[in-house]
Design a protein around this motif. Structure first.
Motif, PDB file in Angstrom:
ATOM      1  N   ARG A 142      28.311 -25.304   1.048  1.00  0.00           N
ATOM      2  CA  ARG A 142      27.669 -24.164   1.698  1.00  0.00           C
ATOM      3  C   ARG A 142      27.062 -23.230   0.649  1.00  0.00           C
ATOM      4  NH1 ARG A 142      30.679 -19.679   5.604  1.00  0.00           N
ATOM      5  NH2 ARG A 142      28.765 -18.646   6.315  1.00  0.00           N
ATOM      6  N   VAL A 143      27.697 -23.171  -0.514  1.00  0.00           N
ATOM      7  CA  VAL A 143      27.224 -22.348  -1.615  1.00  0.00           C
ATOM      8  C   VAL A 143      26.990 -23.244  -2.837  1.00  0.00           C
ATOM      9  CG1 VAL A 143      27.720 -20.409  -3.144  1.00  0.00           C
ATOM     10  CG2 VAL A 143      28.538 -20.364  -0.768  1.00  0.00           C
ATOM     11  N   LEU A 144      25.841 -23.082  -3.499  1.00  0.00           N
ATOM     12  CA  LEU A 144      25.538 -23.826  -4.726  1.00  0.00           C
ATOM     13  C   LEU A 144      25.510 -22.843  -5.889  1.00  0.00           C
ATOM     14  CD1 LEU A 144      24.606 -26.269  -6.397  1.00  0.00           C
ATOM     15  CD2 LEU A 144      22.246 -25.742  -5.689  1.00  0.00           C
ATOM     16  N   ILE A 145      26.331 -23.117  -6.914  1.00  0.00           N
ATOM     17  CA  ILE A 145      26.337 -22.297  -8.123  1.00  0.00           C
ATOM     18  C   ILE A 145      25.709 -23.110  -9.249  1.00  0.00           C
ATOM     19  CG2 ILE A 145      27.764 -21.119  -9.842  1.00  0.00           C
ATOM     20  CD1 ILE A 145      29.807 -20.563  -7.693  1.00  0.00           C
ATOM     21  N   ILE A 146      24.680 -22.534  -9.879  1.00  0.00           N
ATOM     22  CA  ILE A 146      23.992 -23.203 -10.987  1.00  0.00           C
ATOM     23  C   ILE A 146      24.342 -22.459 -12.269  1.00  0.00           C
ATOM     24  CG2 ILE A 146      21.765 -23.915 -11.916  1.00  0.00           C
ATOM     25  CD1 ILE A 146      20.652 -23.689  -9.056  1.00  0.00           C
ATOM     26  N   GLY A 147      25.108 -23.101 -13.131  1.00  0.00           N
ATOM     27  CA  GLY A 147      25.578 -22.463 -14.359  1.00  0.00           C
ATOM     28  C   GLY A 147      27.006 -21.989 -14.195  1.00  0.00           C
ATOM     29  N   PHE A 163      38.739 -26.897 -11.850  1.00  0.00           N
ATOM     30  CA  PHE A 163      37.403 -26.702 -11.283  1.00  0.00           C
ATOM     31  C   PHE A 163      36.636 -28.026 -11.310  1.00  0.00           C
ATOM     32  CE2 PHE A 163      38.386 -22.351 -12.549  1.00  0.00           C
ATOM     33  CZ  PHE A 163      37.966 -21.636 -11.443  1.00  0.00           C
ATOM     34  N   LYS A 164      35.980 -28.337 -10.198  1.00  0.00           N
ATOM     35  CA  LYS A 164      35.147 -29.527 -10.130  1.00  0.00           C
ATOM     36  C   LYS A 164      33.701 -29.120 -10.351  1.00  0.00           C
ATOM     37  CE  LYS A 164      34.230 -33.865  -9.490  1.00  0.00           C
ATOM     38  NZ  LYS A 164      34.671 -34.864 -10.475  1.00  0.00           N
ATOM     39  N   VAL A 165      33.171 -29.458 -11.525  1.00  0.00           N
ATOM     40  CA  VAL A 165      31.797 -29.110 -11.877  1.00  0.00           C
ATOM     41  C   VAL A 165      31.032 -30.402 -12.133  1.00  0.00           C
ATOM     42  CG1 VAL A 165      30.322 -27.813 -13.472  1.00  0.00           C
ATOM     43  CG2 VAL A 165      32.613 -26.968 -12.936  1.00  0.00           C
ATOM     44  N   TYR A 166      29.824 -30.491 -11.569  1.00  0.00           N
ATOM     45  CA  TYR A 166      28.986 -31.678 -11.719  1.00  0.00           C
ATOM     46  C   TYR A 166      27.912 -31.431 -12.776  1.00  0.00           C
ATOM     47  CZ  TYR A 166      31.137 -33.222  -7.370  1.00  0.00           C
ATOM     48  OH  TYR A 166      32.041 -33.590  -6.411  1.00  0.00           O
ATOM     49  N   TYR A 167      27.498 -32.530 -13.405  1.00  0.00           N
ATOM     50  CA  TYR A 167      26.472 -32.412 -14.428  1.00  0.00           C
ATOM     51  C   TYR A 167      25.096 -32.378 -13.772  1.00  0.00           C
ATOM     52  CZ  TYR A 167      23.477 -33.381 -18.410  1.00  0.00           C
ATOM     53  OH  TYR A 167      22.500 -33.295 -19.363  1.00  0.00           O
ATOM     54  N   GLY A 168      24.274 -31.399 -14.182  1.00  0.00           N
ATOM     55  CA  GLY A 168      22.919 -31.337 -13.645  1.00  0.00           C
ATOM     56  C   GLY A 168      22.134 -30.211 -14.280  1.00  0.00           C
ATOM     57  N   ASP A 169      20.849 -30.445 -14.485  1.00  0.00           N
ATOM     58  CA  ASP A 169      19.941 -29.450 -15.054  1.00  0.00           C
ATOM     59  C   ASP A 169      19.204 -28.759 -13.922  1.00  0.00           C
ATOM     60  OD1 ASP A 169      18.075 -27.964 -16.352  1.00  0.00           O
ATOM     61  OD2 ASP A 169      17.208 -29.598 -17.520  1.00  0.00           O
ATOM     62  N   GLY A 170      19.493 -27.475 -13.710  1.00  0.00           N
ATOM     63  CA  GLY A 170      18.917 -26.751 -12.585  1.00  0.00           C
ATOM     64  C   GLY A 170      17.429 -26.520 -12.675  1.00  0.00           C
ATOM     65  N   THR A 171      16.806 -26.786 -13.842  1.00  0.00           N
ATOM     66  CA  THR A 171      15.361 -26.599 -13.949  1.00  0.00           C
ATOM     67  C   THR A 171      14.588 -27.817 -13.450  1.00  0.00           C
ATOM     68  OG1 THR A 171      15.341 -27.433 -16.229  1.00  0.00           O
ATOM     69  CG2 THR A 171      15.642 -25.059 -15.927  1.00  0.00           C
ATOM     70  N   ARG A 172      15.318 -28.851 -13.023  1.00  0.00           N
ATOM     71  CA  ARG A 172      14.671 -30.058 -12.494  1.00  0.00           C
ATOM     72  C   ARG A 172      14.781 -30.084 -10.980  1.00  0.00           C
ATOM     73  NH1 ARG A 172      17.049 -35.138 -15.619  1.00  0.00           N
ATOM     74  NH2 ARG A 172      16.088 -36.078 -13.762  1.00  0.00           N
ATOM     75  N   LEU A 173      13.655 -30.292 -10.324  1.00  0.00           N
ATOM     76  CA  LEU A 173      13.619 -30.270  -8.861  1.00  0.00           C
ATOM     77  C   LEU A 173      14.471 -31.378  -8.252  1.00  0.00           C
ATOM     78  CD1 LEU A 173      12.480 -29.078  -6.275  1.00  0.00           C
ATOM     79  CD2 LEU A 173      10.450 -30.530  -6.558  1.00  0.00           C
ATOM     80  N   GLN A 191      15.285 -20.021 -18.495  1.00  0.00           N
ATOM     81  CA  GLN A 191      15.894 -21.019 -17.626  1.00  0.00           C
ATOM     82  C   GLN A 191      16.135 -20.441 -16.233  1.00  0.00           C
ATOM     83  OE1 GLN A 191      19.791 -22.240 -18.914  1.00  0.00           O
ATOM     84  NE2 GLN A 191      19.600 -24.271 -18.029  1.00  0.00           N
ATOM     85  N   THR A 192      16.684 -19.229 -16.173  1.00  0.00           N
ATOM     86  CA  THR A 192      16.940 -18.592 -14.881  1.00  0.00           C
ATOM     87  C   THR A 192      15.641 -18.379 -14.111  1.00  0.00           C
ATOM     88  OG1 THR A 192      18.879 -17.458 -15.781  1.00  0.00           O
ATOM     89  CG2 THR A 192      17.920 -16.544 -13.778  1.00  0.00           C
ATOM     90  N   SER A 193      14.621 -17.877 -14.782  1.00  0.00           N
ATOM     91  CA  SER A 193      13.336 -17.632 -14.121  1.00  0.00           C
ATOM     92  C   SER A 193      12.734 -18.922 -13.600  1.00  0.00           C
ATOM     93  CB  SER A 193      12.365 -16.954 -15.097  1.00  0.00           C
ATOM     94  OG  SER A 193      12.864 -15.709 -15.527  1.00  0.00           O
ATOM     95  N   ARG A 194      12.828 -19.994 -14.378  1.00  0.00           N
ATOM     96  CA  ARG A 194      12.281 -21.294 -13.945  1.00  0.00           C
ATOM     97  C   ARG A 194      13.002 -21.793 -12.704  1.00  0.00           C
ATOM     98  NH1 ARG A 194       8.520 -24.741 -12.710  1.00  0.00           N
ATOM     99  NH2 ARG A 194       9.085 -26.921 -13.056  1.00  0.00           N
ATOM    100  N   ILE A 195      14.325 -21.671 -12.681  1.00  0.00           N
ATOM    101  CA  ILE A 195      15.090 -22.132 -11.512  1.00  0.00           C
ATOM    102  C   ILE A 195      14.716 -21.317 -10.282  1.00  0.00           C
ATOM    103  CG2 ILE A 195      17.400 -22.323 -10.533  1.00  0.00           C
ATOM    104  CD1 ILE A 195      18.417 -22.824 -13.400  1.00  0.00           C
TER     105      ILE A 195
END
Length: 618
Positions: free
Chosen positions: A414-419, A456-466, A489-493
């Protein structure tokens, strides 16, 4: 023009101290170094270029580079002392295999290969030996300066280079002895004389060790009781220069004397005081050393012998770099580490000047040959910063280990946290406490593994990629928190989320006020400057410690928030600055009345004018 300047300098010198060269050196360093660093060429090349401009081959303001170089070598001495302070005996003992193993292998292998190159270039075997062994001695000043600027002195690769440099500094002693033995004999030097010289050298080492272990600590304790800062500074310089002098008169390296003194004081309670006292002199003199090296490059000699010098520079640097790379790979270093060591240590160094000068004085080589050798080493030092720039394109990208890490695929929280750095970890806790369905992605595998260890369960992923955002569930999330720690990076996401997922509600971590405005204009629903709340809390605690009660603290903090919000809105909406200025003057007056402080009208107006302008920090 240069002649007029020199004439004025000579006239000034007759009436007192000639400050023209001093001012010129300081100006050259302070102007050239920032420019060269800004364009990515590094401070070393800036000093070298400035020195070349001031020296005989440039405008000729400094006519005797050798005298400047002799004094500037103290920069290398002080630098080795500071390195010694960081090398506690136990740490140095732990590096013994690298110093006497890796170091000896590299010096011996490179020396043999470069001697062979010298023979192929047409030099006599003994002359080629001197040329090659001098070039083996890497520039301690350049490598240490570059490693220090990059913060890599304490890394594993940096420690290996430091170990090799230490061995090369030690190698100058037997090399000078070999040159003396190989030199044409003008008088009979008995074996007894040589044994006496060796005994003096050993005695100097033992004396410095005894003084370092028995005398220096009580000496500094006594001086500390006087509580006079300049006396401690003078004592620090006395120790460094005294150790260097002791080794110099004993036929050893000044730099090694200073290094050994630093090692002996590395466990002293005065270690940090000594480092603070010596550091300003070290930086200034090391810069002067590079300036002097630049001055010493004789373009006349280069022009007359450009073919042999150019061939020597290319051949010696390539062969030395290739040998260093192969040795590093054979001894299990990775490709990136081996390549970096080869490029950083591919040049000749300042101790080559000592070796060549000694060889020339003893008749082993003649003056023109000495000039060619010296020019070859200096040019190799000048080329090194450019080689480092080129190395960046050859260095392999650091591959992150994916062991124990899952990539973002098919997530639907329901919530996505990037970083998930410091900010994201704290922001996630209220959500997890209320048992919301949260998906978390980050591109740092080490952090992901560390987070897994605490649940904590954290997945690998680059948030600047669609594609990663889609796989992480950005299209179905009710709320997206962008908690990355890089502005770009934040602005791009945020821009990607706005364009591809316009219905998603987005909260973002802002770096400062200007970045917060950018994020709002990019479409985020909520932003928070990363240090704003913590700084307000810090200020509130400060006024509590000064006697404010809880109600006063609450009112003051609320007032600060309100005024900040008003300023923020003015900057965001781009209203007339004069309106914002008047509002801020009123706020300043109101705050002064609340605190019982009288504020001058001009002061309030000036403060408001400053505050009404956009600022970079929160």
């Amino acid at each position: 023009m240069a002649g007029e300047v020199l004439a004025h300098a000579a006239e000034a010198a007759q009436h007192g101290v000639d400050l023209v060269p001093v001012v010129a050196l300081l100006a050259a360093g302070t102007i050239a170094v920032p420019i060269f660093r800004r364009i990515g060429l590094g401070s070393v090349l800036g000093y070298l270029a400035a020195g070349l401009l001031l020296g005989p081959s440039g405008i000729g303001l400094i006519s005797d580079p050798a005298s400047v170089l002799a004094a500037a070598e103290l920069g290398v001495v002080l630098f080795l002392f500071i390195i010694g302070l960081e090398m506690e005996p136990s740490r140095l003992w732990a590096l013994r295999k690298q110093i006497f193993g890796l170091g000896i292998i590299q010096v011996a292998t490179c020396g043999a290969l470069l001697t062979g190159v010298g023979v192929l270039l047409g030099f006599a075997p003994l002359v080629a030996f001197v040329f090659g062994m001098g070039f083996v001695l890497t520039s301690t000043a350049i490598v240490m300066q570059i490693l220090g600027e990059r913060g890599e002195l304490a890394t594993e690769g940096g420690q290996k280079m430091v170990s090799i440099l230490l061995l090369e500094d030690l190698a100058i002693v037997p090399l000078l002895a070999v040159v003396a033995l190989l030199a044409p004999s003008t008088d009979d030097v008995s074996m007894l004389t040589r044994l006496v010289s060796l005994g003096i050298a050993v005695g100097a080492i033992l004396l410095l060790i005894i003084l370092g272990r028995r005398v220096m600590n009580p000496f500094f304790s006594l001086l500390a009781q006087a509580r006079v800062r300049e006396v401690m500074t003078a004592a620090a310089l006395l120790v460094v220069l005294g150790a260097a002098l002791l080794f110099q008169v004993s036929g050893l390296s000044m730099a090694m004397g200073a290094f050994l003194a630093g090692v002996l004081l590395s466990t002293s309670t005065f270690k940090h005081q000594l480092e603070a006292d010596v550091e300003p002199f070290r930086g200034l003199l090391l810069g002067l050393f590079f300036l002097a090296v630049g001055m010493s490059l004789d373009l006349g000699v280069v022009g007359e012998n450009w073919q042999i010098i150019a061939l020597s520079v290319v051949a010696y640097m390539l062969v030395k770099a290739a040998a260093i790379y192969v040795i590093a790979r054979v001894l299990k270093s990775g490709h990136g580490e081996a390549l970096e060591r080869a490029v950083l240590m591919g040049q000749g160094g300042e101790f080559a000047f000592v070796l060549y000068t000694t060889a020339a004085a003893s008749g082993l080589i003649d003056g023109p040959t000495n000039a060619i050798f010296t020019a070859t080493v200096i040019i190799s030092m000048v080329i090194t910063p450019f080689a480092i720039i080129g190395m960046r394109y050859l260095m392999p990208r650091a591959a992150q280990s994916m062991d124990g890490v899952e990539t973002a695929e098919g997530l639907s929280g329901r919530v996505l946290i990037i970083g998930f750095g410091r900010f994201g970890q704290i922001a996630s806790q209220p959500l997890l406490a209320l048992r919301h369905s949260v998906s978390i992605i980050d591109n740092d595998t080490e952090m992901i593994r560390a987070a897994a260890q605490i649940g904590f369960k954290v997945y690998y992923g680059d948030g600047t990629r669609l594609d990663i955002l889609r796989a992480a569930g950005a299209g179905t999330a009710n709320l997206i928190l962008v908690c990355t720690d890089q502005k770009e990076q934040t602005s791009r996401i945020v821009e990607l989320l706005r364009d591809e997922f316009p219905l998603a509600r987005v909260m973002a971590r802002a770096f400062d006020r200007v970045h917060a405005i950018e994020l709002i204009r990019a479409g985020v629903d909520f932003q928070r400057r990363e240090v704003f709340d913590s700084a307000l809390g810090f200020g509130g605690e400060a006024i509590r410690m000064l006697g404010a009660d809880e109600q006063q603290i609450e009112d003051v903090i609320a007032g600060v928030r309100e005024r900040d919000s008003e300023r923020f809105d003015l900057q965001l909406n781009g209203d007339d600055w004069r309106v914002g200025r008047q509002l801020l003057i009123s706020n300043a007056r109101e705050q002064a009345r609340e605190g019982g402080v009288r504020v001058d009208e001009d002061d309030a107006e000036a403060a408001a004018s400053r505050s009404a302008q956009p600022v970079q920090g929160s």
